[in-house]
Enzyme design. Structure first.
Site, PDB file in Angstrom:
ATOM      1  N   SER A  84       0.837  -1.197   0.000  1.00 49.35           N
ATOM      2  CA  SER A  84       0.000   0.000   0.000  1.00 49.35           C
ATOM      3  C   SER A  84       0.877   1.255   0.000  1.00 49.35           C
ATOM      4  CB  SER A  84      -0.957  -0.057   1.191  1.00 49.35           C
ATOM      5  OG  SER A  84      -2.048   0.812   1.012  1.00 49.35           O
ATOM      6  N   HIS A 234      -7.369  -6.097   0.604  1.00 48.35           N
ATOM      7  CA  HIS A 234      -6.215  -5.195   0.572  1.00 48.35           C
ATOM      8  C   HIS A 234      -5.100  -5.640   1.522  1.00 48.35           C
ATOM      9  CE1 HIS A 234      -3.984  -1.602  -0.186  1.00 48.35           C
ATOM     10  NE2 HIS A 234      -4.125  -1.140   1.047  1.00 48.35           N
TER      11      HIS A 234
END
Length: 253
Positions: A84, A234
């Protein structure tokens, strides 16, 4: 100098966490990589974990923090993994300092612009008033009014620690991260490329890397492959660590 935890011996392997995360999030996988013959460096980015706090927070300075860390520890030819926000740091670092990187692994993030989407999380964290000395359960109750997903709250509340008996605080610099939150979604600077082998891992249930993003990724990272991790969103390294580890090791061998 940014804080790190180092484990194992062998080829240097740097891991950079995501926004509001810290090195501890990678402790288990870091140990597994160390067992495979790597010297694993779990980094805390500025304003995160046990690293220093700063009013200045953007990808340019975070890249330079990693450069300074590599220079201080005489690290070259590193394996670099970022998730990320950490993936954005890793991408820019590899493009600007390719001689320091042997292979690049990016977890669930692309080089494109991402619209701001952490506002509710930051609002929930800022709703906590540590002056009244809340307990861990009190903090969880407050944050749960903004963040209903239990897993996300658990991830965030790992940042709680005792300054002294009866007094909790967050490890991250919430004031600076809130002020600079728009920096997180910024795209990779135009014109950058990295010509070495790169692995992009995306969660099957995540929308951070979509099929339409493949073309842009290939322009910036022409020697990249993109692999989808099943049964994961995620936080793919936490949700399916077995497949995540397997795909990374297949790429490195």
């Amino acid at each position: 100098m940014i804080f790190s935890k180092v484990e194992g011996k062998g080829k240097p392997f740097l891991i950079i966490h995501g926004f509001l995360g810290m090195s501890d999030n990678w402790k288990t996988l870091g140990g597994q990589f160390a067992d495979e013959g790597y010297e694993v460096h779990l980094l805390d980015m500025r304003n995160h974990g046990r690293s220093f706090h700063s009013d200045i927070f953007n990808y340019d300075v975070m890249v330079e923090d990693v450069v300074a860390y590599c220079n201080e520890n005489e690290l070259k030819d590193v394996v670099l993994l970022g998730h990320s926000m950490g993936g954005k740091v890793a991408m820019q670092f590899a493009c600007q300092y390719p001689d320091l990187v042997s292979k690049l692994i990016i977890a669930d993030i692309g080089p494109k612009f991402y619209a701001p989407h952490h506002q509710t999380i930051l609002e929930g964290l800022n709703a906590v008033n540590f002056d009244i000395k809340p307990s861990r359960n009190d903090v969880d109750d407050i944050v749960s009014k903004y963040i209903t997903d239990f897993g996300t709250r658990q991830f965030l509340l790992k940042n709680l620690y005792w300054i002294e008996s009866g007094q909790l605080a967050f490890r991250f610099d919430l004031k600076s991260l809130t002020k600079n939150s728009n920096e997180i979604g910024k795209e990779l600077p135009i014109g950058l490329t990295f010509q070495k082998e790169t692995l992009f891992l995306r969660g099957a249930q995540s929308n951070y890397i979509e099929d339409v993003d493949f073309e842009t990724i290939k322009i910036v990272f022409p020697k990249s492959e993109i692999v989808t991790i099943s049964n994961a969103g995620h936080w793919l390294h936490a949700e399916n660590p077995k497949d995540f580890f397997m795909e990374v090791m297949n790429f490195l061998k």
